[in-house]
Motif scaffolding. Structure first.
Motif, mmCIF file in Angstrom:
data_model
loop_
_atom_site.group_PDB
_atom_site.id
_atom_site.type_symbol
_atom_site.label_atom_id
_atom_site.label_comp_id
_atom_site.label_asym_id
_atom_site.label_seq_id
_atom_site.Cartn_x
_atom_site.Cartn_y
_atom_site.Cartn_z
ATOM 1 N N ALA A 327 0.815 -1.215 0.000
ATOM 2 C CA ALA A 327 0.000 0.000 0.000
ATOM 3 C C ALA A 327 0.851 1.268 0.000
ATOM 4 C CB ALA A 327 -0.940 0.006 1.201
ATOM 5 N N ILE A 328 1.976 1.254 0.721
ATOM 6 C CA ILE A 328 2.781 2.479 0.802
ATOM 7 C C ILE A 328 3.924 2.502 -0.214
ATOM 8 C CG2 ILE A 328 2.280 2.666 3.270
ATOM 9 C CD1 ILE A 328 5.380 2.105 3.631
ATOM 10 N N GLN A 329 4.089 1.392 -0.947
ATOM 11 C CA GLN A 329 5.201 1.297 -1.891
ATOM 12 C C GLN A 329 5.299 2.483 -2.852
ATOM 13 O OE1 GLN A 329 7.290 -1.384 -1.436
ATOM 14 N NE2 GLN A 329 8.704 -0.322 -2.784
ATOM 15 N N PRO A 330 4.173 2.983 -3.408
ATOM 16 C CA PRO A 330 4.273 4.104 -4.355
ATOM 17 C C PRO A 330 4.849 5.384 -3.762
ATOM 18 C CG PRO A 330 2.127 3.024 -4.520
ATOM 19 C CD PRO A 330 2.785 2.485 -3.296
ATOM 20 N N TYR A 331 4.856 5.497 -2.431
ATOM 21 C CA TYR A 331 5.307 6.740 -1.789
ATOM 22 C C TYR A 331 6.736 6.657 -1.274
ATOM 23 C CZ TYR A 331 0.242 7.244 -1.796
ATOM 24 O OH TYR A 331 -1.070 7.292 -2.181
ATOM 25 N N VAL A 332 7.330 5.472 -1.306
ATOM 26 C CA VAL A 332 8.624 5.240 -0.670
ATOM 27 C C VAL A 332 9.766 5.521 -1.643
ATOM 28 C CG1 VAL A 332 10.118 3.529 0.430
ATOM 29 C CG2 VAL A 332 7.672 3.536 0.911
ATOM 30 N N LEU A 333 10.718 6.345 -1.192
ATOM 31 C CA LEU A 333 11.937 6.588 -1.959
ATOM 32 C C LEU A 333 13.076 5.698 -1.486
ATOM 33 C CD1 LEU A 333 11.894 10.512 -2.072
ATOM 34 C CD2 LEU A 333 11.076 8.917 -3.808
ATOM 35 N N ASN A 334 13.094 5.423 -0.192
ATOM 36 C CA ASN A 334 14.140 4.579 0.387
ATOM 37 C C ASN A 334 13.647 4.040 1.723
ATOM 38 O OD1 ASN A 334 16.618 3.305 0.607
ATOM 39 N ND2 ASN A 334 17.624 5.069 1.556
ATOM 40 N N ALA A 335 14.152 2.878 2.107
ATOM 41 C CA ALA A 335 13.748 2.278 3.391
ATOM 42 C C ALA A 335 14.935 1.538 4.003
ATOM 43 C CB ALA A 335 12.570 1.332 3.191
ATOM 44 N N ILE A 336 15.127 1.733 5.299
ATOM 45 C CA ILE A 336 16.200 1.059 6.040
ATOM 46 C C ILE A 336 15.581 0.341 7.238
ATOM 47 C CG2 ILE A 336 18.344 1.375 7.347
ATOM 48 C CD1 ILE A 336 18.819 3.928 5.736
ATOM 49 N N LYS A 337 15.963 -0.910 7.428
ATOM 50 C CA LYS A 337 15.419 -1.689 8.530
ATOM 51 C C LYS A 337 16.138 -1.334 9.829
ATOM 52 C CE LYS A 337 13.853 -6.373 9.638
ATOM 53 N NZ LYS A 337 13.812 -7.780 9.170
ATOM 54 N N ASN A 338 15.358 -1.040 10.864
ATOM 55 C CA ASN A 338 15.917 -0.718 12.177
ATOM 56 C C ASN A 338 16.149 -1.992 12.988
ATOM 57 O OD1 ASN A 338 15.743 2.116 11.734
ATOM 58 N ND2 ASN A 338 13.551 2.043 12.216
ATOM 59 N N PRO A 339 16.994 -1.910 14.042
ATOM 60 C CA PRO A 339 17.258 -3.094 14.884
ATOM 61 C C PRO A 339 16.009 -3.715 15.499
ATOM 62 C CG PRO A 339 18.877 -1.380 15.324
ATOM 63 C CD PRO A 339 17.839 -0.769 14.438
ATOM 64 N N ASP A 340 14.958 -2.906 15.732
ATOM 65 C CA ASP A 340 13.732 -3.432 16.356
ATOM 66 C C ASP A 340 12.731 -3.948 15.313
ATOM 67 O OD1 ASP A 340 12.940 -1.083 15.206
ATOM 68 O OD2 ASP A 340 12.001 -0.239 17.000
ATOM 69 N N ASN A 341 13.208 -4.146 14.069
ATOM 70 C CA ASN A 341 12.386 -4.657 12.954
ATOM 71 C C ASN A 341 11.396 -3.646 12.375
ATOM 72 O OD1 ASN A 341 13.589 -7.212 12.815
ATOM 73 N ND2 ASN A 341 12.286 -7.954 14.504
ATOM 74 N N SER A 342 11.419 -2.420 12.867
ATOM 75 C CA SER A 342 10.655 -1.364 12.198
ATOM 76 C C SER A 342 11.495 -0.840 11.036
ATOM 77 C CB SER A 342 10.334 -0.231 13.175
ATOM 78 O OG SER A 342 11.528 0.427 13.580
#
Length: 567
Positions: A327-342
């Motif tokens: 659902a949010i894929q069209p708005y995402v430019l970049n994503a990094i996984k945090n240590p808490d899995n967020s």
């Protein structure tokens, strides 16, 4: 093609015409030699086929004549009784050479007063369409051309999604150099990715008289001088292609330097003849800035309120399903996984719609970073500095040359500190040496088609030692108002006069690429519709007057039709 080559080509065409039609001229009661005299033969042919003499003009208008030739071939056949569909098809698909067969083997009779009214509805429709295409081609080529703003190089003066009318006649309409091309299609056929033209034959450059000259601060449409790409937005992984001048990609920039101007950039500010260039009120140059707010972070709402649309927003997001990710894929430019899995997610200035967050149940918390990169006008940056939540706003200024991408590609200047240089002027002579040759190399060899060689410290032009050079045409310096996000003359140098297309005069539609058509009230920028490109003060929309005029037209037409029916 040179003028001499074009003259020979023209004579060959005349010979082909004469050999294939001289007997038909005789059978129409004319003299055979009348088929051999250039221009006059076309005027006589119009009488033979019972068409108006002004059609002769259309036969010599580039691009338009490509439509007219098949029409004249068919009309010639019909003037001698060849009215069958097979005759029409043979006339067209043999490129007119079917007349040779008629000329030498058929005993045909000229029909001097044949009816010019189509015998069926399909014929009438074809005739109407051909006439419409011819008129539209003339308007598109010599008067007004529609144009779309594809990039942000002129933000905020012109926006991505602005649809413009470009005046060809303001600076003088340039006659097409590429004569064998599909009408009203620029460089490639839609959906096919195939070129819409043939490189041969080429007409020499010629421009009709204009109403005005290019002035400093004019927004100008021109052919990108260094264009070798197959498609405007596809520049990777393909071998370059050499394009005719009038088939190079259309660019739109602001003209900051005109012939014989001395131009210099000091810390991003443009100086012309040692004075700061005063921009018009509607020009809103933007620069990259870093905004600092250590205590509470930089508010994205605050950045939005400045009118900036070129900054990023950050969210911490937790996903519970693949549906939420999609659902949010069209708005995402970049994503990094945090240590808490967020995930730390980067988006454009619009962010993730709150309605989408509520609908999908995604946990999304916006993060205000202690600093943010934003593209701002100087006025907006100054307003931010006065805000109590902002620590400082620092404008990016590139002082140290980092590579050779900046013209003249010798690693000497930057996008913000450039020059001084002199803009070349037709008839002006400059001294030439190995030090300043990089400034003029492309002009001498590519734009003005000389054979340029360097042997040691000697410069040879057309195999003769040259210590100076006289320019054959005028040149201009084009830059985008979006100073750090514009591919312009700072990267590829001067724009030759023969590359000038026209002047944008009117925005007839403007759509926001960041909105969907479901939200049409925001998708269409109603306040920009039917606004002028140039002028003083804020743009004023004449859209309501257009609607009133349109309603009045339909109302009057309806009334007159009813009145006619009553009579």
């Amino acid at each position: 093609m040179t003028l001499y080559q074009w003259f020979i080509f023209f004579l060959v065409i005349q010979i082909i015409h004469y050999v294939g039609t001289w007997k038909l001229y005789e059978k129409a009661g004319r003299k055979s030699w009348e088929a051999a005299i250039p221009v006059y033969n076309a005027m006589v042919l119009m009488k033979i086929i019972n068409r108006p003499a002004w059609w002769t003009i259309l036969l010599f208008v580039p691009i338009v004549n490509l439509i007219m030739f098949p029409v004249v071939w068919v009309e010639t056949l019909r003037a001698f009784g060849k009215n069958l569909t097979v005759d029409t098809l043979l006339g067209i698909f043999t490129f007119g050479f079917y007349t040779y067969y008629i000329n030498y083997t058929q005993n045909v009779t000229h029909v001097p007063n044949r009816s010019l009214v189509a015998t069926n509805k399909s014929g009438d429709t074809v005739s109407s369409l051909l006439f419409a295409v011819i008129v539209a081609t003339i308007v598109h080529t010599y008067f007004i051309q529609p144009f779309t703003i594809p990039t942000a190089s002129l933000e905020k003066s012109l926006l991505i999604g602005d649809f413009l009318f470009v005046s060809k006649s303001s600076y003088g309409a340039r006659t097409p150099m590429t004569t064998a091309a599909l009408p009203m299609i620029h460089d490639s056929i839609p959906l096919t990715k195939k070129t819409s033209y043939f490189n041969f034959p080429q007409l020499p450059y010629f421009r009709l008289p204009g109403f005005q000259k290019i002035e400093k601060n004019d927004i100008v449409v021109f052919n990108w001088p260094v264009d070798t790409v197959y498609q405007f937005f596809d520049r990777s992984g393909r071998k370059g292609v050499v394009k005719p001048i009038d088939k190079k990609s259309n660019y739109v920039k602001r003209c900051l330097g005109t012939p014989n101007d001395k131009l210099e950039l000091k810390d991003g500010i443009v100086y012309i003849n040692d004075k700061i260039l005063v921009l018009p009120e509607r020009a809103k140059p933007q620069y990259e800035h870093t905004v600092y707010a250590a205590k509470n972070g930089v508010s994205n709402e605050l950045l939005s309120n400045t009118g900036s649309t070129e900054f990023n927003r950050t969210y911490n997001i937790r996903f519970n399903s693949d549906e939420q990710i999609n659902a949010i894929q069209p708005y995402v430019l970049n994503a990094i996984k945090n240590p808490d899995n967020s995930f730390k997610v980067l988006t454009g200035f619009k962010g993730i719609p709150t309605t989408l967050i509520a609908k999908t149940g995604i946990y999304a918390q916006e993060v205000y970073e202690p600093f943010a990169q934003a593209n701002l006008t100087l006025k907006s940056a100054e307003a931010l500095r006065k805000n109590s939540s902002i620590d400082s706003v620092v404008r990016f200024i590139e002082k140290t040359p980092k590579d050779t991408s900046i013209f003249p590609h010798n690693g000497k200047w930057t996008v913000d500190n450039f020059g001084p240089i002199k803009i070349p002027q037709q008839g002006k002579t400059v001294p030439l040496n190995v030090e300043n040759l990089p400034l003029y190399k492309r002009i001498i060899s590519t734009y003005e088609k000389n054979n340029l060689k360097v042997q040691g410290n000697e410069i040879l032009i057309n195999d003769k030692v040259a210590t100076n050079y006289t320019f054959k045409q005028n040149y201009y310096w084009m830059m985008g108002d979006n100073r750090h996000r514009s591919e312009d003359s700072r990267y590829w140098g001067f724009v030759p006069e023969d590359h000038i297309v026209g002047k944008p005069i009117f925005i007839w539609l403007s759509v926001d690429p960041n909105e969907t058509w479901k939200n049409i009230t925001k998708k269409i920028r109603w306040d920009r519709m039917f606004t002028t490109v140039s002028g003083e003060g804020e743009p004023y929309s004449y859209f309501k007057f257009f609607i009133i005029a349109l309603l009045a037209y339909f109302g009057i037409s309806f009334f007159l039709d009813k009145r006619k029916e009553a009579k």
